[in-house]
Structure formats: C-alpha cells, structure tokens
Write an enzyme that holds these catalytic residues in place. Structure first.
Site, short mmCIF file in Angstrom:
data_model
loop_
_atom_site.label_atom_id
_atom_site.label_comp_id
_atom_site.label_asym_id
_atom_site.label_seq_id
_atom_site.Cartn_x
_atom_site.Cartn_y
_atom_site.Cartn_z
N ARG B 108 43.36 53.63 57.83
CA ARG B 108 44.19 52.53 57.30
C ARG B 108 43.62 51.15 57.61
O ARG B 108 44.34 50.17 57.73
CB ARG B 108 45.62 52.63 57.81
N LYS B 130 36.87 41.51 47.21
CA LYS B 130 37.05 42.60 46.25
C LYS B 130 36.09 43.73 46.59
O LYS B 130 34.90 43.50 46.78
CB LYS B 130 36.74 42.12 44.82
N GLU B 172 24.70 35.51 37.74
CA GLU B 172 25.94 35.03 38.36
C GLU B 172 25.84 33.54 38.73
O GLU B 172 26.83 32.81 38.69
CB GLU B 172 26.28 35.86 39.62
N LYS B 214 31.99 30.16 44.83
CA LYS B 214 32.78 31.39 44.78
C LYS B 214 33.88 31.39 45.85
O LYS B 214 35.03 31.73 45.56
CB LYS B 214 31.87 32.60 44.96
N GLU B 224 43.98 36.80 42.46
CA GLU B 224 43.67 36.71 41.03
C GLU B 224 44.89 36.62 40.13
O GLU B 224 45.09 37.46 39.26
CB GLU B 224 42.78 37.90 40.63
N ARG B 228 41.06 32.46 39.99
CA ARG B 228 40.00 33.44 40.28
C ARG B 228 39.52 34.16 39.03
O ARG B 228 38.39 34.65 38.97
CB ARG B 228 40.48 34.47 41.32
N ASN B 232 35.46 35.86 36.04
CA ASN B 232 35.21 36.97 35.13
C ASN B 232 34.50 36.51 33.85
O ASN B 232 34.36 37.30 32.90
CB ASN B 232 36.53 37.66 34.77
N HIS B 235 32.33 38.82 31.96
CA HIS B 235 32.48 40.14 32.56
C HIS B 235 33.35 41.10 31.75
O HIS B 235 33.30 42.29 32.00
CB HIS B 235 33.07 40.01 33.98
N HIS B 239 31.30 44.19 31.41
CA HIS B 239 31.63 45.46 32.06
C HIS B 239 31.72 46.60 31.06
O HIS B 239 31.33 47.73 31.35
CB HIS B 239 32.95 45.34 32.83
N HIS B 249 23.70 44.81 35.83
CA HIS B 249 24.89 43.97 35.79
C HIS B 249 24.55 42.60 35.21
O HIS B 249 25.28 42.06 34.37
CB HIS B 249 25.47 43.82 37.20
#
Lengths: 339, 339
Positions: B108, B130, B172, B214, B224, B228, B232, B235, B239, B249
């Site tokens: 956990r 993330k 990026e 960032k 997000e 945020r 993307n 993306h 993606h 990527h």
C-alpha cells in the site's frame, strides 16, 4: 435511514445506515455505473441488481488476486468505462477490497462506493479505504489506501448470509470491543449471536457502533503511523495462518487474538485472557489451534507491520485498551514457538 | 549541484540538478534500497550500479505491462522488501512509470525516487507523479498519481543515450514551448539538436527550464482537472497511433502535435502551424503521416481525457499559449477523418 459523513485526509465519505438499495439509482444513476459483485450475491439478489451493468466475480478469497483485477479491467474497457464512471462494490470484504483497488488504479482513479453485504464488511472491511489483493500466501500485499465516496448499508442483504459469515463478522466486533470499548465487550458477554440475528434494532445499533469505532480510529490515523495499528489486533499471526490453512478470516484472527492475549499476559501483564477466550468461544470462534509454528513465523516475517528487525505487535493492556508494542523479531520467534 | 524543492498536495519532492549518482548512497543507503533499471542502462553503467540490490527489466515500452509488475513484486518479496524499503527507478519513462506504480501499490505504498536517464524522462516522464502501465493498445490505462520523494539528475547517463532517444525528448521540449513558453520556442527555432548535445551548459539550462515548466503546471493542478491537461498537447491522437504503429513516443506526439495545430487552425484560428511543423522537422521529428483513421478514432475513444460525449482536446491559441477545448466526439470523428 440515518446518514453520517466522515472527513478523511483527502475525501469525505458518506455513510447511509439502514438504507434501501434502491437509493443507489437516485445517487449515481444506472447509466454511468458498473457494479462489481460475486456469484452468490448475484444469485441471491437478482431482483435488486436488475438493469445495472454488472461484473460478477467467482466468490472467495482465492480470487482476490491480480488475475481477477486483470479480468475486471478488461470488462471495464468493454463497458467503455471512463473517468466519469462509478464503480460500486456489492459484497463482502473480498469484493469491496478488489473494487476499491481497481477504482484506485483504473485510469489513475475513478469514483467508487460500497454496499457491504456481510457483517464483516459492514463493521470493518468496507470502512477506512484500505483495498488490495493477495500475492501467493501474503495477504493484501498489494493495494492502496483510498477512501470510497459512500457506504450504503442495506440490512436486507444479510438475509442470504450463511451462519459462518455471521461468526466471521463477530470476530471483528469482538476485536473492536477488546481494543476500544469495554462497554461493548460487556454487552457481547451478556448476549449470543442469535440475539443479534433475531433482533434487528439491536443488530443495527451494534453495526453502527462498530462502524463508528473503526471510522474514528481511521480518521485519527488514516495512513497507519500509530493509532490505526490497533485494528491489527489478532491479525499478525492471524494473517500468517489464514492462507496456510484455508481458515476463514474470523477463525484465523480469533486464534490470533487468543495468541495476542497470551503474549499480552507475558509482556504487559494483561489479566483477562480468559474472558476474551470465553467470548470468542461464545460466538462460535476457535481459540486454540495447532499450527506449524516455524512456517507461520516465516510468513509473518513478510507482514507489512514489520519494520526491519521489529514487529509492531498489538497487545491488550486491559479490556478495552489496545496498545502497540515493537517486539524484536528474534524474541517474537521464540514467543511464537512457545505458544 | 543545484537543488530545488516543489511542494505538491501531499508530498514535497526534492530535485537534485547536475548531481552525481554517487550521492544516492548518502541519501538513502544501499541496505534498504532496491533499484529498478533496464538491461541497456545496466550494461552501460555497471560500475555505477555495483553493490546495489537491482531489479533489471527488459527494455522497451512493450514490457510496460502487468506481467512486469508481477515479476517485480515477486523479486521484492525475495529481497524481503518492507515499508522501510526505498524503490529507485533508474532509466527512461518506462522504468520510472513502472517503478512509481509498483511503489504506489506494494504494501500500500513505499518510498520511491527517480534517476531519469533520458532527455524525455528528465524533462517530462519522471516529473509530476503520474505512473502506470499499458493495457493492450491502451497506454497508461492503469496507474496512480503519486509523487516520488526525489529526482536526481546525473547528465553522465546521457552518454549512452541513442540519437533517436534525444529526438524523442525534444518532442516534449517543443511541446512545452508551444503550450507555455514563446521565448523557449524561439530559442529552439534558432538551434539544432547538435547544439545541445555538444554544449553541456546549454543542455543543463534547457533541462532545468523544462523541468520547471512541467513542475509548475503540475503543482497548479496535480490531479488534472484543468491546467495539467495542457501537457497532453499532441498526446490524444499521439497515444492512439503510438502503439498501433510501434512509433516512438516522440514520433507519435510529433504527428499528434501537427494534427492538433491543424485542428487549432480550424477551430480557434491558430496561425503558426508552419512554424511548429518546421521546428519539429528541424529536430528530426516526423510531422505528416498516413494512418488508419477509423481505427485510430476507435482507440482514441478510450482516451482518459474523454468525458462521456466530449473529448478535452488541447489546442494552441497562439505560440506559447495552449488551451483546452471540449470537442464533441461526433465532430472529432469527422475532423480526424479529414486530417
């Protein structure tokens, strides 16, 4: 219906006691919800679940594993579940633990709620945000701590609960009384399981009181740095032997509580082991058991409560007052072997 | 070495820029740490990693899946990792994403830190908490948002970085400039990749500036809900086609950024598509591509940024200013097919 809201570190959880399941539709709507339940619940409560998107698990702790999580995720993709989807776990601790875990990791977290259908889930498993799965013989080795948005208590689900599951739940109720509530312990001493099975108001009051004890402890220490550890009374040895012998959770922690009482006697002068053992017995729980001690100790070494060379063990100072005591692993090994 | 600390909602993250890897031992000690890296890094930097507990992954995005997580967890059990164990991911985005995810769910949640070894990881992937894994063709479908305790930047790892990986990282960097920093965009227009490869101070400054962009965006909106989402840019379509065609990527989001510029032109009157395309091209990135549009749209439907019938699409109002615009899925399908 009675409602109560508890504020945790990053979320507020609404509790709906003595509620009707039909309320769920008003709360979240059928369209953006996926229910997760098991085949027993599904068969026994088909009418209630009609018209909902449902994922149905095979029942039992042996399915509380990653393969089940994988399968749920595949089905969520088929349902085109997205970040606006509600996930609702309807069942005992296995169902609510898995549902909470999937909700915590699917798309990095979606909303979830629980409808606990066993005594154990109502007073313990569904409360406090701990979720997760087992890995091999290690219980709850993988998971997160993340609060659900709501808990809905509909006692009509208990109609289909087998006797053994009632007994299981009372193991956690007795635990709560031992660590936190002498008055509750005395009430339990004066009654039997059938009293609560036959008397709905007494049962409702008992469930609410136990839900309160657990919620208050978690609120004080959500991420288990201190106070929350008390809830592990009976669980250290209990978890170790639970999967070794396919005991029910209640049976395992009952044996674990008995052992913890004996250790408490030895290390902190606890005087009421006999009373605890007698109450466990009164509610149909096993107290003494032969088990493979070296093997149990091997499993126990991986317990999450271990920190390097010490195990944070929960003991009783007196009835209604649990304490946490770090015990060196070498000393603990000796104690376990002498049980 | 320069240090900086960013405070996020539930954790503070320490950044060590221009640091030496050997610092790690002073920070966390070898005894209670497990490093996770991949075979490429391990081979290229054996000396640095000597004497550490190491879990070595097969390199590549195709291993960013649950089976790898399962195998890491098995190895952690063998290392007797507990709640006092540090998990440190040393590698590119695949390694830091998996490491962060395992650290979030093992027992956990245990402590973790990252040593990003690619440009992409340094300016993007290792920052912001993330983490996650892919499920089939769906990228990062499973994961959490949880901050690491530290980021250690040792630029000597870049010595073993293949050219294609430099290009990947610059995708990026160009993205950051497009959505947030016109001055940076102009700097990029005036230079080429070799300038940064040969000029260490210029590279260090560039990495630090991008890490700042960032981190600041994430700080403003860790979970997000708004700001945020700007990250993307490129993306959504990126993606969708990345795993369909086994693009890197950087290549995928470069094509995605080109498409997003065209959509921006159409929907919000963006005028500088040509400049963006020209910079992408200048750093070796593809801009136009034929792809199976209906299939890409099918994958895109499962994008985490979709909310029911709308996709939250990132567009450019002007250079240095990204915006988020919900586009109805029916309209988006038409637009994608016309690209």
């Amino acid at each position: 219906m009675q409602t109560k809201s508890y504020q945790f570190s990053s979320a507020s959880v609404n509790y709906y006691f003595d509620a009707d399941f039909s309320r769920l539709e008003k709360m979240i709507g059928k369209e953006h919800a996926v229910l997760i339940t098991d085949e027993h619940i599904f068969q026994a409560h088909k009418k209630k679940l009609k018209g909902w998107n449902c994922i149905c698990l095979k029942p039992g702790e042996e399915y509380k594993v990653q393969a089940t999580v994988d399968s749920i995720i595949e089905q969520l993709i088929e349902f085109k579940a997205d970040r606006s989807t509600w996930l609702v776990g309807i069942g005992g601790g296995v169902v609510t633990d898995i549902t909470g875990y999937v909700a915590a990791v699917y798309m990095r977290g979606i909303k979830c709620g629980f409808v606990p259908t066993t005594i154990l889930a109502m007073v313990d498993a569904s409360i406090g945000g701990k979720n997760g799965i087992d890995v091999g013989i290690y219980k709850n080795l993988v998971g997160t701590i993340r609060q659900p948005q709501f808990l809905l208590y509909d006692y009509s689900f208990l109609k289909s609960l087998p006797k053994q599951e009632w007994v299981n739940g009372f193991a956690e109720i007795i635990k709560h009384s031992c660590i936190k509530d002498l008055k509750l312990f005395k009430e339990l001493e004066q009654n039997k399981l059938t009293h609560y099975q036959k008397n709905k108001p007494a049962l409702a009051k008992l469930i609410r009181r136990n839900s309160e004890i657990k919620s208050t402890v978690v609120q004080a220490d959500e991420f288990e740095k201190g106070e929350r550890r008390l809830l592990n009374f009976g669980h250290t040895l209990g978890h170790a032997i639970e999967n070794m012998y396919e005991l029910s959770h209640g049976q395992a922690i009952s044996i674990g509580m008995t052992a913890a009482c004996q250790i408490s006697q030895k290390l902190v002068g606890f005087k009421d082991s006999e009373r605890v053992i007698s109450v466990l017995d009164q509610y149909g729980l096993p107290t003494l058991a032969n088990f493979d001690k070296p093997k149990a100790f091997e499993v126990l070494k991986m317990d999450k409560k271990r920190e390097q060379k010490d195990m944070n063990y929960v003991l009783l100072e007196k009835l209604g007052k649990g304490i946490v005591k770090p015990i060196p692993m070498t000393q603990l090994e000796k104690i376990v072997n002498e049980l």
